[in-house]
Design a protein around this motif. Structure first.
Motif, PDB file in Angstrom:
ATOM      1  N   ILE A  68       0.982  -1.092   0.051  1.00 37.87           N
ATOM      2  CA  ILE A  68      -0.129  -0.010  -0.022  1.00 37.87           C
ATOM      3  C   ILE A  68       0.716   1.253  -0.024  1.00 37.87           C
ATOM      4  O   ILE A  68       1.580   1.497   0.768  1.00 37.87           O
ATOM      5  N   ALA A  69       0.634   2.231  -1.029  1.00 36.31           N
ATOM      6  CA  ALA A  69       1.217   3.356  -1.222  1.00 36.31           C
ATOM      7  C   ALA A  69       3.186   3.154  -1.109  1.00 36.31           C
ATOM      8  O   ALA A  69       3.436   4.076  -1.082  1.00 36.31           O
ATOM      9  N   ARG A  78      -3.736   3.477  -9.373  1.00 37.27           N
ATOM     10  CA  ARG A  78      -5.012   2.943  -9.001  1.00 37.27           C
ATOM     11  C   ARG A  78      -5.113   3.029  -7.612  1.00 37.27           C
ATOM     12  O   ARG A  78      -4.491   2.152  -6.893  1.00 37.27           O
ATOM     13  N   PHE A  79      -5.981   3.779  -7.175  1.00 34.16           N
ATOM     14  CA  PHE A  79      -6.184   3.798  -5.472  1.00 34.16           C
ATOM     15  C   PHE A  79      -7.057   2.743  -5.059  1.00 34.16           C
ATOM     16  O   PHE A  79      -6.794   2.107  -3.962  1.00 34.16           O
ATOM     17  N   GLU A  80      -7.519   2.022  -5.949  1.00 34.76           N
ATOM     18  CA  GLU A  80      -8.544   0.867  -5.630  1.00 34.76           C
ATOM     19  C   GLU A  80      -7.486  -0.246  -5.380  1.00 34.76           C
ATOM     20  O   GLU A  80      -7.959  -1.130  -4.408  1.00 34.76           O
ATOM     21  N   ASP A  81      -6.283  -0.281  -6.000  1.00 32.15           N
ATOM     22  CA  ASP A  81      -5.536  -1.409  -5.666  1.00 32.15           C
ATOM     23  C   ASP A  81      -5.226  -1.361  -4.011  1.00 32.15           C
ATOM     24  O   ASP A  81      -5.117  -2.478  -3.509  1.00 32.15           O
ATOM     25  N   ASP A  82      -4.868  -0.194  -3.392  1.00 35.79           N
ATOM     26  CA  ASP A  82      -4.594  -0.061  -2.217  1.00 35.79           C
ATOM     27  C   ASP A  82      -5.816  -0.500  -1.154  1.00 35.79           C
ATOM     28  O   ASP A  82      -5.685  -1.068  -0.345  1.00 35.79           O
ATOM     29  N   LEU A  83      -6.969   0.023  -1.588  1.00 43.38           N
ATOM     30  CA  LEU A  83      -8.188  -0.277  -1.037  1.00 43.38           C
ATOM     31  C   LEU A  83      -8.556  -1.874  -0.861  1.00 43.38           C
ATOM     32  O   LEU A  83      -8.709  -2.171   0.006  1.00 43.38           O
ATOM     33  N   SER A  84      -8.305  -2.435  -2.008  1.00 42.33           N
ATOM     34  CA  SER A  84      -8.539  -3.860  -2.073  1.00 42.33           C
ATOM     35  C   SER A  84      -7.561  -4.618  -1.276  1.00 42.33           C
ATOM     36  O   SER A  84      -7.955  -5.594  -0.741  1.00 42.33           O
ATOM     37  N   LEU A 126      -8.005   8.398   4.005  1.00 37.92           N
ATOM     38  CA  LEU A 126      -9.125   7.417   3.861  1.00 37.92           C
ATOM     39  C   LEU A 126      -8.468   5.904   4.021  1.00 37.92           C
ATOM     40  O   LEU A 126      -9.400   5.311   4.841  1.00 37.92           O
ATOM     41  N   LEU A 127      -7.509   5.768   3.904  1.00 39.93           N
ATOM     42  CA  LEU A 127      -6.749   4.469   4.424  1.00 39.93           C
ATOM     43  C   LEU A 127      -6.937   4.358   5.803  1.00 39.93           C
ATOM     44  O   LEU A 127      -7.116   3.189   6.364  1.00 39.93           O
ATOM     45  N   VAL A 128      -6.713   5.283   6.491  1.00 39.43           N
ATOM     46  CA  VAL A 128      -6.437   5.330   8.033  1.00 39.43           C
ATOM     47  C   VAL A 128      -7.884   4.936   8.696  1.00 39.43           C
ATOM     48  O   VAL A 128      -8.167   4.337   9.569  1.00 39.43           O
ATOM     49  N   ARG A 129      -9.180   5.655   7.929  1.00 40.66           N
ATOM     50  CA  ARG A 129     -10.122   5.495   8.475  1.00 40.66           C
ATOM     51  C   ARG A 129     -10.516   4.166   8.275  1.00 40.66           C
ATOM     52  O   ARG A 129     -11.382   3.539   8.985  1.00 40.66           O
ATOM     53  N   ARG A 130     -10.224   3.531   6.866  1.00 41.53           N
ATOM     54  CA  ARG A 130     -10.803   2.130   6.894  1.00 41.53           C
ATOM     55  C   ARG A 130     -10.248   1.151   7.724  1.00 41.53           C
ATOM     56  O   ARG A 130     -10.516   0.259   8.456  1.00 41.53           O
TER      57      ARG A 130
END
Length: 290
Positions: A68-69, A78-84, A126-130
């Protein structure tokens, strides 16, 4: 004190990784890749088998090193790659019994400084909130990315994108390849450090960085370890030798020699801590170690 190690620095396969920790007599492992596959990308059967082997070996997992990052995912990716990946690791960290996930903060890709900062902070927030919703803690490493090598940016990251689900991972050896004084950086962020990588390096006459046994390089390993102990650090000391594996450079010579080198590195760190860092101090409590 509690010692650990990033398993794929010893061997690609799980058997070799666990054997290296067994030889050291340490009770904890840090996970990144198995058979060249990131933990988030293992199929369910392979992951379940890995988790079973770790449990059977009696090892705790202190952290999972994500992509991630990181250096392979620039700010325009693609930010979705990190969220996934975070969604998948939330499930897998629960199985492994760890809350810590290593992250970075997005290398630049041609943006001006202000836009790079805005996007990196927005994504990290956003990553931290998730992560917080999943009971996880993201550990930002002083490596690649917007906040990778500057203490002021690390503090801004914590202030603007942080919360209880964001802390810092301090890698002692990253100052040499990235061109900063690791101890000076540590002094400015030490209150926020929750995990430590032990690595050492030096720059040769040709400007090339080579990685050394802990204490043999220019990273200030002794000074950093003493500062952390004096400050009350109680997390793990996780070795990342980089002598046989450098993922970002596609260098991998792990195997039988990698396990032996990993064990030698761990023994060297134990001796350094025992003879030079803890000598004359009160006995340290904490986790298991060899």
């Amino acid at each position: 004190m509690r010692f650990a190690g990033i398993g794929d620095e010893a061997a690609a396969d799980s058997a070799g990784q666990l054997d290296a920790l067994r030889q050291l007599g340490w009770g904890a492992i840090e996970l990144r890749n198995v058979d060249g596959v990131a933990i988030a990308d293992l199929d369910d059967r392979a992951f379940d088998a890995l988790a079973d082997r770790i449990a059977a070996a009696g090892l705790d997992v202190v952290c999972v090193d994500s992509r991630i990052a990181n250096w392979g995912r620039p700010i325009n990716g693609r930010f979705e790659d990190d969220l996934s990946e975070l969604r998948q690791l939330a499930r897998r960290c629960a199985t492994l019994g760890t809350r810590y996930i290593r992250v970075m903060s997005y290398p630049n890709a041609g943006l001006d400084e202000r836009e790079w900062a805005r996007r990196a902070l927005d994504r990290m927030a956003l990553l931290v909130r998730r992560a917080e919703q999943q009971g996880l803690v993201l550990l930002h490493e002083n490596c690649s990315g917007w906040a990778g090598s500057r203490a002021d940016r690390m503090r801004e990251l914590l202030d603007r994108a942080g919360g209880p689900a964001l802390r810092l991972l301090f890698d002692i050896g990253n100052g040499v390849p990235y061109g900063y004084d690791a101890r000076a950086l540590l002094d400015e962020i030490i209150d926020h450090v929750a995990h430590v990588h032990v690595k050492d390096a030096r720059t040769g006459p040709d400007g090339q960085v080579t990685y050394t046994l802990p204490g043999d390089g220019e990273s200030g390993v002794r000074s950093c370890l003493r500062a952390l102990i004096d400050h009350g650090y109680t997390g793990a000391w996780s070795i990342e030798p980089h002598t046989h594996l450098r993922p970002h450079q596609d260098q991998n010579t792990t195997g039988t020699d990698g396990v032996a080198a990993f064990v030698r590195y761990g023994r060297c760190l134990e001796q350094l801590v025992r003879q030079e860092i803890l000598s004359g101090r009160s006995p340290a409590g904490g986790g298991r170690h060899g």
